[in-house]
Design an enzyme around this catalytic site. Structure first.
Site, PDB file in Angstrom:
ATOM      1  N   ASN A  38       0.827  -1.209   0.000  1.00 54.17           N
ATOM      2  CA  ASN A  38       0.000   0.000   0.000  1.00 54.17           C
ATOM      3  C   ASN A  38       0.858   1.256   0.000  1.00 54.17           C
ATOM      4  OD1 ASN A  38      -2.417   1.746   0.687  1.00 54.17           O
ATOM      5  ND2 ASN A  38      -1.197   2.027   2.554  1.00 54.17           N
ATOM      6  N   GLN A  72      -8.455   5.669   1.248  1.00 51.45           N
ATOM      7  CA  GLN A  72      -7.787   5.009   0.119  1.00 51.45           C
ATOM      8  C   GLN A  72      -6.867   5.908  -0.697  1.00 51.45           C
ATOM      9  OE1 GLN A  72     -11.056   2.782  -1.774  1.00 51.45           O
ATOM     10  NE2 GLN A  72     -10.623   1.112  -0.337  1.00 51.45           N
ATOM     11  N   ASP A  77       1.853   6.943   0.259  1.00 49.34           N
ATOM     12  CA  ASP A  77       0.777   6.081  -0.245  1.00 49.34           C
ATOM     13  C   ASP A  77       0.862   5.879  -1.758  1.00 49.34           C
ATOM     14  OD1 ASP A  77      -1.717   4.772   0.807  1.00 49.34           O
ATOM     15  OD2 ASP A  77      -2.574   5.912  -0.849  1.00 49.34           O
ATOM     16  N   ASP A  92      -1.078  -6.462   3.172  1.00 49.88           N
ATOM     17  CA  ASP A  92      -1.082  -5.567   4.320  1.00 49.88           C
ATOM     18  C   ASP A  92      -1.869  -4.292   3.981  1.00 49.88           C
ATOM     19  OD1 ASP A  92       0.105  -4.617   6.956  1.00 49.88           O
ATOM     20  OD2 ASP A  92       0.876  -3.054   5.598  1.00 49.88           O
ATOM     21  N   HIS A 113      -6.701   0.137   2.566  1.00 44.99           N
ATOM     22  CA  HIS A 113      -6.234   1.429   2.055  1.00 44.99           C
ATOM     23  C   HIS A 113      -5.905   1.388   0.568  1.00 44.99           C
ATOM     24  CE1 HIS A 113      -6.317   2.754   6.194  1.00 44.99           C
ATOM     25  NE2 HIS A 113      -5.839   1.553   6.482  1.00 44.99           N
ATOM     26  N   GLU A 159      -5.906  -7.917   4.519  1.00 42.91           N
ATOM     27  CA  GLU A 159      -6.086  -7.361   5.864  1.00 42.91           C
ATOM     28  C   GLU A 159      -7.004  -6.141   5.760  1.00 42.91           C
ATOM     29  OE1 GLU A 159      -4.304  -4.802   9.456  1.00 42.91           O
ATOM     30  OE2 GLU A 159      -3.839  -4.429   7.361  1.00 42.91           O
TER      31      GLU A 159
HETATM   32  C1  AAO Z   1       4.958   3.710  12.763  1.00 43.04           C
HETATM   33  C2  AAO Z   1       4.700   4.635  13.947  1.00 43.04           C
HETATM   34  C3  AAO Z   1       3.887   5.838  13.492  1.00 43.04           C
HETATM   35  C4  AAO Z   1       4.584   6.545  12.340  1.00 43.04           C
HETATM   36  C5  AAO Z   1       4.804   5.552  11.214  1.00 43.04           C
HETATM   37  C6  AAO Z   1       5.552   6.156  10.042  1.00 43.04           C
HETATM   38  O1  AAO Z   1       4.008   3.919  14.961  1.00 43.04           O
HETATM   39  O2  AAO Z   1       3.772   6.728  14.596  1.00 43.04           O
HETATM   40  O3  AAO Z   1       3.775   7.619  11.866  1.00 43.04           O
HETATM   41  O4  AAO Z   1       5.558   4.442  11.706  1.00 43.04           O
HETATM   42  O5  AAO Z   1       6.842   6.455  10.414  1.00 43.04           O
HETATM   43  C7  AAO Z   1       2.712  -0.946  11.765  1.00 43.04           C
HETATM   44  C8  AAO Z   1       2.554  -0.311  13.144  1.00 43.04           C
HETATM   45  C9  AAO Z   1       2.530   1.189  13.070  1.00 43.04           C
HETATM   46  C10 AAO Z   1       3.752   1.695  12.301  1.00 43.04           C
HETATM   47  C11 AAO Z   1       3.654   1.111  10.913  1.00 43.04           C
HETATM   48  C12 AAO Z   1       4.797   1.547   9.993  1.00 43.04           C
HETATM   49  O6  AAO Z   1       1.342  -0.786  13.724  1.00 43.04           O
HETATM   50  O7  AAO Z   1       2.585   1.687  14.417  1.00 43.04           O
HETATM   51  O8  AAO Z   1       3.730   3.119  12.279  1.00 43.04           O
HETATM   52  O9  AAO Z   1       3.746  -0.329  11.028  1.00 43.04           O
HETATM   53  O10 AAO Z   1       6.014   1.213  10.512  1.00 43.04           O
HETATM   54  C13 AAO Z   1      -5.127   0.700  10.449  1.00 43.04           C
HETATM   55  C14 AAO Z   1      -5.016   0.010   9.107  1.00 43.04           C
HETATM   56  C15 AAO Z   1      -4.410  -1.374   9.200  1.00 43.04           C
HETATM   57  C16 AAO Z   1      -3.091  -1.339   9.984  1.00 43.04           C
HETATM   58  C17 AAO Z   1      -3.388  -0.744  11.348  1.00 43.04           C
HETATM   59  C18 AAO Z   1      -2.141  -0.635  12.209  1.00 43.04           C
HETATM   60  O11 AAO Z   1      -6.300  -0.044   8.491  1.00 43.04           O
HETATM   61  O12 AAO Z   1      -4.150  -1.832   7.871  1.00 43.04           O
HETATM   62  O13 AAO Z   1      -3.912   0.601  11.181  1.00 43.04           O
HETATM   63  N1  AAO Z   1      -2.474  -2.667  10.067  1.00 43.04           N
HETATM   64  C19 AAO Z   1      -1.349  -3.040   9.156  1.00 43.04           C
HETATM   65  C20 AAO Z   1      -0.282  -3.865   9.889  1.00 43.04           C
HETATM   66  C21 AAO Z   1       0.440  -3.000  10.890  1.00 43.04           C
HETATM   67  C22 AAO Z   1       1.230  -1.934  10.143  1.00 43.04           C
HETATM   68  C23 AAO Z   1       0.540  -1.410   8.961  1.00 43.04           C
HETATM   69  C24 AAO Z   1      -0.673  -1.912   8.515  1.00 43.04           C
HETATM   70  C25 AAO Z   1       1.267  -0.470   8.108  1.00 43.04           C
HETATM   71  O14 AAO Z   1      -0.864  -5.009  10.433  1.00 43.04           O
HETATM   72  O15 AAO Z   1       1.282  -3.725  11.732  1.00 43.04           O
HETATM   73  O16 AAO Z   1       1.492  -0.831  11.043  1.00 43.04           O
HETATM   74  O17 AAO Z   1       2.042  -1.240   7.203  1.00 43.04           O
HETATM   75  C26 AAO Z   1      -9.599   1.381  13.195  1.00 43.04           C
HETATM   76  C27 AAO Z   1      -9.700   1.180  11.707  1.00 43.04           C
HETATM   77  C28 AAO Z   1      -8.528   0.334  11.209  1.00 43.04           C
HETATM   78  C29 AAO Z   1      -7.222   0.969  11.642  1.00 43.04           C
HETATM   79  C30 AAO Z   1      -7.207   1.095  13.179  1.00 43.04           C
HETATM   80  C31 AAO Z   1      -5.925   1.705  13.701  1.00 43.04           C
HETATM   81  O18 AAO Z   1      -9.785   0.104  13.832  1.00 43.04           O
HETATM   82  O19 AAO Z   1     -10.909   0.523  11.405  1.00 43.04           O
HETATM   83  O20 AAO Z   1      -8.573   0.261   9.786  1.00 43.04           O
HETATM   84  O21 AAO Z   1      -6.160   0.094  11.235  1.00 43.04           O
HETATM   85  O22 AAO Z   1      -8.322   1.906  13.569  1.00 43.04           O
HETATM   86  O23 AAO Z   1      -5.852   3.017  13.316  1.00 43.04           O
HETATM   87  C32 AAO Z   1     -12.020  -0.965  17.226  1.00 43.04           C
HETATM   88  C33 AAO Z   1     -12.756  -0.463  15.977  1.00 43.04           C
HETATM   89  C34 AAO Z   1     -11.873  -0.527  14.754  1.00 43.04           C
HETATM   90  C35 AAO Z   1     -10.575   0.131  15.027  1.00 43.04           C
HETATM   91  C36 AAO Z   1      -9.893  -0.636  16.131  1.00 43.04           C
HETATM   92  C37 AAO Z   1      -8.520  -0.063  16.461  1.00 43.04           C
HETATM   93  O24 AAO Z   1     -12.089  -2.340  17.356  1.00 43.04           O
HETATM   94  O25 AAO Z   1     -13.917  -1.253  15.741  1.00 43.04           O
HETATM   95  O26 AAO Z   1     -12.519   0.130  13.678  1.00 43.04           O
HETATM   96  O27 AAO Z   1     -10.672  -0.565  17.318  1.00 43.04           O
HETATM   97  O28 AAO Z   1      -7.770  -0.991  17.128  1.00 43.04           O
END
Ligand code: AAO
Length: 493
Positions: free
Chosen positions: A123, A175, A184, A214, A218, A240
């Site tokens: 992504n 997206q 992005d 992953d 998005h 995912e």
């Molecule tokens: C890191 C730093 C950031 C910095 C960035 C860039 O932490 O501060 O800005 O680097 O330098 C992982 C880490 C991130 C890390 C990133 C890049 O978790 O901390 O950032 O690597 O190194 C969304 C996405 C989902 C994503 C998730 C983390 O939709 O795809 O965020 N998961 C994947 C991987 C994950 C990875 C990435 C993507 C990026 O599995 O490990 O990040 O490659 C709601 C939304 C979700 C959203 C969450 C979190 O969810 O619906 O879509 O996920 O919020 O923002 C309830 C709600 C549910 C909500 C959920 C939250 O249950 O029903 O809607 O709570 O837990």
């Protein structure tokens, strides 16, 4: 004092041991047809050389069908685990291992009966505002990855002050804006699609059976469809897409070209375990807010949710084993067990050597001792006795339907018709539970306490690891936090 061990009288035990251990297909034991292995395991931040050993020593013998590994591409440097999710190039060189080690892993896992699924971060690229150099030496800037992507290959959404996603209620933001500042990719662009497709092709050439997409939420589903549409038929695509309440982008959009991680499954299960009140799902096969069973990858937790929303994690010990056992006993979706490392700091990476390469020992099969884990220790969930036992149970249950459950006090249990029975006690008191069953009368090994009893060199279990079936009822005595499970091939003579 050594416990007396009772052996199973199974003429075919040896044959079953071989087929349960390595079977890529179903097998018949006596008159019983067992199902093919289907369960996956996510081995989080594990180097390729250790994954290969895990396939040979634990995953293959236990009957895992596939393993999801962490991202393989070159990424930004840094101590945090999440540096893996910031690609710098599509070279398969990372602190988890080299390209050659990756290829060796897929070959050895395949030989052990385990398919490898790669985690494809497509992504976005990095979230770094300053220029830098990646793990394998590639120079980059936020929107510039020489030889791969230039600024015009990225979305610059212009919808929020810093181009970051601010509102998950807006499809356009989700997206076309940036997820936590990650540059992005414009996946509507033919050139971008072509480069991502070439990377996925490269992973396939290295022996993977499929990919996790992953952050698929998005990427517009049509863009993912176009990219994976060019891959060979049979390639597994696991998207995912975190189900978000009221969000416009929904997991169902991603089911026409593959499977989807169904986050609702754990959100339903964990609160029931916490409350000690378990109820049957709709046994017709339809579950509210779930993608269809044949599209659903279900899990108790993953590397994100164990750091956030997960209601039950490895720290819960018995309750976590119980959650996994109930998932493995269910007839919905394709389960994936999660196995990572202990942590207190959400960002802490897996232990590394002096060169910054992740190092990890192979797990020893055995019981869970989560209270003894120090930060960085592997949880080894995939090697827990209860998990290995339930993998065997699931294959014996095969396609038998899940029957209505029964409860008594805090205890709950159900049968997979004529094949296998599971019972749990999430409460704080001892419980007794009688589960109606059509299993023949007799004494059965409990595969949660004994582990796999048939696929064993000396099939059997100790006296205190048995459950009695008499007159159409399986009688469970369950300590607080105990899970117990028996199947038709585990009846003692
Ligand atoms: C890191 C730093 C950031 C910095 C960035 C860039 O932490 O501060 O800005 O680097 O330098 C992982 C880490 C991130 C890390 C990133 C890049 O978790 O901390 O950032 O690597 O190194 C969304 C996405 C989902 C994503 C998730 C983390 O939709 O795809 O965020 N998961 C994947 C991987 C994950 C990875 C990435 C993507 C990026 O599995 O490990 O990040 O490659 C709601 C939304 C979700 C959203 C969450 C979190 O969810 O619906 O879509 O996920 O919020 O923002 C309830 C709600 C549910 C909500 C959920 C939250 O249950 O029903 O809607 O709570 O837990």
């Amino acid at each position: 004092m050594p416990r007396p061990i009772r052996r199973l009288a199974l003429a075919a035990a040896g044959a079953l041991a071989a087929s349960l251990a390595l079977g890529g297909c179903s097998a018949t034991i006596g008159t019983v047809e067992v199902g093919p292995p289907d369960v996956g395991v996510q081995l989080f931040q594990l180097p390729w050389t250790t994954v290969a050993q895990e396939c040979e020593q634990n995953l293959g013998p236990a009957g895992f069908a596939w393993v999801l590994v962490s991202p393989a591409q070159e990424s930004v440097t840094g101590d945090e685990w999440w540096t893996s999710y910031q690609p710098v190039s599509y070279r398969v060189e990372s602190r988890l291992g080299t390209r050659a080690e990756f290829a060796d892993m897929t070959a050895r896992c395949r030989e052990a009966g385990v398919a490898v699924i790669a985690d494809a971060v497509v992504n976005h690229m990095t979230g770094q505002d300053a220029a830098g150099t990646g793990w394998a030496g590639s120079a980059y800037d936020h929107y510039s990855y020489p030889g791969l992507y230039a600024p015009e290959d990225f979305h610059h959404c212009g919808l929020t002050p810093n181009d970051d996603i601010a509102d998950y209620g807006s499809r356009e933001q989700v997206q076309t804006c940036e997820l936590v500042n990650l540059a992005d990719l414009d996946t509507s662009s033919p050139a971008v699609r072509e480069r991502i497709g070439a990377y996925l092709d490269d992973l396939l050439s290295l022996g993977v059976a499929g990919v996790r997409i992953d952050a698929a939420k998005h990427i517009a589903a049509a863009d993912v469809a176009a990219i994976v549409g060019g891959l060979p038929a049979g390639t597994r695509i696991l998207s995912e897409v975190i189900r978000g309440g009221g969000e416009p982008v929904q997991p169902e959009e991603y089911t026409s070209f593959g499977e989807v991680f169904e986050f609702t499954y754990a959100r339903d299960l964990a609160p029931q375990l916490r409350a000690g009140v378990l109820t049957d799902p709709d046994l017709s096969g339809e579950r509210p807010l779930h993608v269809p069973s044949d599209r659903a990858v279900v899990f108790v937790d993953n590397h994100d949710t164990e750091r956030g929303e997960a209601g039950v994690t490895y720290r819960d010990g018995d309750l976590y084993a119980m959650a996994n056992a109930l998932m493995l006993a269910d007839d919905f979706g394709t389960p994936v067990v999660y196995s990572g490392y202990a942590f207190t700091d959400r960002d802490a990476g897996a232990p590394v050597d002096a060169d910054g390469r992740v190092v990890a020992p192979v797990c020893a099969a055995g019981d869970a001792e989560v209270s003894a884990l120090a930060d960085g220790d592997r949880t080894c969930v995939h090697a827990w006795t209860a998990i290995r036992g339930m993998l065997e149970w699931r294959r014996v249950a095969a396609s038998a339907p899940r029957l209505p459950g029964v409860d008594d006090g805090d205890a709950y249990g159900f049968e997979r018709e004529g094949r296998a029975v599971v019972a749990v006690n999430p409460g704080a008191d001892e419980e007794r539970l009688a589960v109606p069953t059509t299993l023949p009368d007799g004494r059965y090994c409990d595969v949660v306490r004994a582990g796999p009893v048939v696929a064993d060199t000396a099939p059997g279990c100790a006296d205190d690891e048995t459950v009695e079936v008499a007159g159409g009822s399986a009688s469970f005595a369950l300590a607080p936090g105990q899970t117990s499970a028996i199947h038709s091939l585990a009846r003692l003579p």
